[in-house]
Every structure is written in C-alpha cells, then in structure tokens.
Write a protein that holds these residues in place. Structure first.
Motif, short mmCIF file in Angstrom:
data_model
loop_
_atom_site.label_atom_id
_atom_site.label_comp_id
_atom_site.label_asym_id
_atom_site.label_seq_id
_atom_site.Cartn_x
_atom_site.Cartn_y
_atom_site.Cartn_z
N MET A 112 84.37 -40.41 46.90
CA MET A 112 83.71 -39.16 46.38
C MET A 112 84.39 -37.94 46.23
O MET A 112 83.90 -36.92 45.53
CB MET A 112 82.30 -38.91 47.31
N HIS A 113 85.66 -37.93 47.07
CA HIS A 113 86.33 -36.69 47.18
C HIS A 113 87.44 -36.38 46.82
O HIS A 113 88.35 -35.92 47.32
CB HIS A 113 86.15 -36.46 48.78
N ARG A 114 87.67 -36.83 45.38
CA ARG A 114 89.14 -36.62 44.64
C ARG A 114 89.27 -35.17 44.68
O ARG A 114 90.17 -34.70 45.22
CB ARG A 114 88.94 -37.03 43.32
N ASP A 115 88.48 -34.08 44.21
CA ASP A 115 88.68 -32.93 44.02
C ASP A 115 88.96 -32.26 45.43
O ASP A 115 89.54 -31.25 45.65
CB ASP A 115 87.71 -32.21 43.32
N ALA A 116 87.94 -32.30 46.44
CA ALA A 116 87.92 -31.98 47.75
C ALA A 116 89.18 -32.31 48.32
O ALA A 116 89.73 -31.31 49.09
CB ALA A 116 86.88 -32.32 48.53
N VAL A 117 89.77 -33.32 48.32
CA VAL A 117 91.04 -33.79 48.88
C VAL A 117 92.33 -32.86 48.36
O VAL A 117 93.26 -32.59 48.85
CB VAL A 117 91.56 -35.38 48.81
N THR A 118 92.24 -32.69 46.91
CA THR A 118 93.21 -31.87 46.23
C THR A 118 93.11 -30.54 46.74
O THR A 118 94.13 -29.78 47.13
CB THR A 118 93.07 -31.97 44.83
N ALA A 119 91.88 -29.85 46.80
CA ALA A 119 91.70 -28.61 47.35
C ALA A 119 92.31 -28.66 48.97
O ALA A 119 92.92 -27.29 49.22
CB ALA A 119 90.20 -28.14 47.45
N ALA A 120 92.25 -29.52 49.76
CA ALA A 120 92.47 -29.53 51.02
C ALA A 120 94.05 -29.57 51.10
O ALA A 120 94.53 -28.80 52.04
CB ALA A 120 92.14 -30.74 52.15
N GLY A 121 94.75 -30.15 50.19
CA GLY A 121 96.11 -30.20 50.07
C GLY A 121 96.90 -28.81 49.64
O GLY A 121 97.79 -28.28 50.24
N VAL A 122 95.91 -28.00 49.00
CA VAL A 122 96.26 -26.84 48.66
C VAL A 122 96.33 -25.70 49.99
O VAL A 122 97.08 -24.76 50.03
CB VAL A 122 95.45 -26.23 47.56
N GLU A 123 95.24 -25.90 50.83
CA GLU A 123 95.10 -25.03 52.06
C GLU A 123 96.27 -25.41 52.68
O GLU A 123 96.76 -24.56 53.37
CB GLU A 123 93.92 -25.64 52.83
N LEU A 124 96.77 -26.82 52.86
CA LEU A 124 98.19 -27.14 53.81
C LEU A 124 99.25 -26.29 53.20
O LEU A 124 100.19 -25.84 53.95
CB LEU A 124 98.46 -28.59 53.76
N ILE A 125 99.41 -26.27 51.79
CA ILE A 125 100.57 -25.58 51.20
C ILE A 125 100.60 -24.31 51.42
O ILE A 125 101.49 -23.35 51.56
CB ILE A 125 100.66 -25.74 49.68
#
Length: 442
Positions: A112-125
């Motif tokens: 369910m969380h393809r876009d949310a996982v990508t957004a979390a990765g952006v926060e890590l960067i």
C-alpha cells in the motif's frame, strides 16, 4: 578432560528482565528506531498514521516501517520470514515492543505504501544533508537491471498475446474480415489476468530475462543515493534529465555536475540540463562511417562553418543543408554530385554518388559536453555509482530478484532497499551512536 558445559534447562537464572539490555548502545536497531520515530507519518501519507476512534485497534505504520528496514538490512524481505523473526529475534522484539504481526498485515503494508516509502527516503536524505554528508557538487547517474518475479515463459506468453492483439487491431483498421471474436476475447481475458503485465526482457548478466531498469543518482561525497526510480525502458538514453531533475529537487541546490556513461548521451536532454544548471559529463556516442573497409573519411575530417551553416570536406568543397529529420533529431547535409564526381579524394570519402553528413539538432551541446569529459570524471563515476548497486543487490537483496509483482511493487521494494542502503551508509560513516544522537536532537 571434560567439555565446556552449558546451564541446565530447568535451572533458574537471572535472565535480564529488561529487553533494552539485549541491544547495545551502538546497534543499528537504535538508528532505525530513532529515524522512524522522528518521521511525521501523516504528512508522508502513510495509511492509519492516526489511530481511529472506533473499531478494532490497528498496528502503527511506524512499527511496520521499522520491521521492513531491519529486514532489508539483514536480507530478510519475505513477509512470512519477517513474521517468524518477530517471534524469535530479540532485536526485533526490542524494535517492535514484542509485537507479532501476521504475514498478511506485513505484506499489505508494503503493497500500500509505495509513495509513502519514497517520501520517507527523501526525509532521510534531508537528514544526511543536515549532517554534512552530502556535498551536492558531483552526482553520478547509472542504471542496473533487477530480475522480475515473472518467469520467462509467462512473460513470453504475455508478449505473444500483445503481439496477437496488435495484429488484430491492425487487421481491423485495414478492414480484413478474418478475425475470430472468441479468440480475441480469450486473449484479452488472459492478458487482463496476467500477474505482471509490465516487465519486459532486459539483459541481466548477458542473458535476456524479465526485469526492471533501476536508475539511481548518487552523491560523490559518501556515495549516498539522493534519487532513484524504476523504468520499463531497457535503455538509459531517456533517463538523464529525469534523474538529474530528481537529484536537484532532493539536493535543493541551483548548480551541480552530473556524470554518467555513454548510454545517457542524449543531445536534447544534455541541452536541457545545461540550461537548468546541471552540467553533464557524459561521453558522446557518435555514428561512424560503416561503408567501405573502415578507412573512409569520418565526421572529424569535416569542418562545420556556423556562419553559412555548411560543412567543408577534406577537398574544400561545401556540404549544404538539405532537410531536417525531427523524429531522429538530425539535419542532413549533402555535397554536390558534380563536386564529388570530379574530386580526387572521392575513393577515400564515399562509395555513394555524393557524400552526406548528419548533424544532431543539439550538436553544439554535445560538442561542449565532449570537451568537458575527462578520464578523472569517468573514474569518479565508476567509484561512486557502482558501489551502491553492488551493496543493494548482494548485501541487501541477497539475491537480486524482486519479490513483488508489477512496476508498483518494484518501486516500493527499491524504495525500501535504497532507504536501508542509505541508513547503513550513514551509520558506517558517522557511527551508530552519533547518528542516533543526531536523530534525537533533530
């Protein structure tokens, strides 16, 4: 002499009653916990980020994200294996507070969380930038093929069905009457039910297999992946501009240098990147004169004169502009048949009645880029971008084959793998204790 003896199974012990005693202060679990806890899950569009007032309580999405990050860091990607680890792995007991979610709930979260996982990765960067781990001066771009779940036979059958339907559509347009409606309907139903309708054949270790093309943009300072995507095109020729723009957005800078291999040599995209402050360093792929025995004059032997928009051949004759091919993005220049016919160098120039030469619509941008490319830039590319792919494939995936079907599944898996890689890289550079403290203070 006797062996070293263990304790009796029925003997009472002072087994630690505090779970925190099992996890060292510098363990990566503490990094995962600190990172996920600082995320604003509702802002990142995670489902059930806020607990409902009614109904049966659900799991916190933070717990599932922690579980997956731990799993990918330890080559555990299967939802059933993660369920089993929750019941026997002390580190996961600490990380999840002894929760034991079932494999269906675990798998549903990832689906369910393809876009949310990508957004979390952006926060890590963004966190890595705040720690000074990303310079944003050199960005290396590259692609690698990851094997899809689909088998070769099912992919071959799907592509065959697509070709059949395309031929039927063409025959219908040409008003040919030999079309079997029942066969067409059966093909449509079978194609609709195919579990992986997007994966195509790509070269994986010199073998054509069903795969996806994973693209990454990596900062050269500490080899952190600042942007990534998954594409269906086996070629990299159209990926330079999208990856460079994604990197620019993640870095929040106006100018940087982009280095990639010759597979990204796209004149139109090179010109766009230059105009946007993303200076590309990509070897230019040039067509060669494949006529004769290889000794005929090549492009380098001709001089372009911008004032008259003509080429001058080695015999000092002019090649005039004839037509523009917008589809293939080139302008054709040709010499006069009279000039070529009387030229003493014709045998060394062309076997045709007259010589022609194609000039790319963005030839000036390609020439400027070719002048910038140096062996040092290419070495920087190799040392920067190839290490993350090796780590993702064989340290995180274990075996570089995706578990989820479809382009959406591939994107969420690569998103989790990229986040796990960046967490691992940040921890190796700074140390787990320092990263945990920085996350708590952020």
């Amino acid at each position: 002499m006797s062996y070293i003896q263990g304790e009796g199974r029925s003997q009472g012990t002072l087994f630690p009653v505090v779970l925190d005693d099992f996890v060292p202060a510098d363990h990566v679990c503490r990094v995962i916990d600190a990172f996920v806890e600082k995320l604003e899950m509702s802002d990142l569009d995670f489902e059930r980020a806020k607990a409902a007032d009614t109904g049966r309580p659900g799991y916190d999405p933070r717990d599932f994200l922690k579980l997956y990050l731990y799993g990918y860091l330890n080559q555990i990607r299967s939802s059933r294996r993660l369920e089993a680890e929750c019941r026997r792995n002390v580190e996961l007991m600490w990380l999840l507070g002894r929760l034991y979610p079932d494999h269906k709930s675990i798998a549903e979260f990832r689906r369910m969380h393809r876009d949310a996982v990508t957004a979390a990765g952006v926060e890590l960067i963004r966190f890595a930038r705040g720690c000074g781990l990303i310079r944003g001066e050199w960005i290396a771009i590259d692609g690698s093929k990851f094997r899809a779940v689909a088998s070769m036979d099912s992919t071959r059958e799907r592509l065959g069905l697509q070709r059949y339907l395309d031929s039927v559509e063409k025959a219908d347009e040409e008003q040919q009457a030999n079309i079997d409606p029942s066969a067409v309907q059966a093909a449509l139903e079978k194609l609709k039910k195919h579990p992986e309708p997007e994966a195509g054949y790509m070269l994986v270790r010199q073998t054509a297999l069903p795969a996806y093309n994973v693209q990454t943009a990596v900062d050269s300072e500490h080899a952190l992946i600042v942007a990534h995507t998954v594409v269906l095109d086996a070629s990299d020729i159209r990926c330079l501009k999208p990856l460079a723009e994604a990197a620019k957005k993640a870095l929040e800078v106006d100018k940087f240098k982009v280095v990639a291999d010759a597979g990204y040599s796209n004149g139109e995209q090179v010109a766009h990147c230059e105009a946007a402050g993303m200076v590309p360093y990509v070897p230019v792929m040039r067509t060669v004169n494949n006529q004769g025995d290889g000794t005929l004059f090549g492009r380098a032997d001709f001089r372009y004169e911008a004032d008259s928009d003509t080429y001058v051949c080695p015999g000092d004759k002019k090649l005039l502009r004839k037509h523009t091919n917008a589809k293939d993005r080139y302008i054709m220049y040709k010499a006069s048949s009279v000039d070529c016919g009387s030229c003493s160098l014709k045998s060394r120039c062309t076997q045709a009645p007259r010589r022609g030469l194609a000039r790319h619509l963005y030839e000036d941008a390609l020439n400027r880029m070719q002048e910038r490319v140096t062996p040092e830039a290419m070495r920087l590319r190799r040392s920067t971008v190839e290490h993350p792919f090796a780590t993702m494939k064989y340290r995180i995936f274990g075996h570089p084959r995706l578990l989820m079907r479809g382009l959406s599944g591939a994107k969420v898996e690569i998103g989790l793998a990229t986040m796990a890689y960046n967490l691992k890289r940040i921890t190796n550079v700074l140390g787990a204790t320092k990263v945990t403290e920085a996350l708590h203070n952020a």
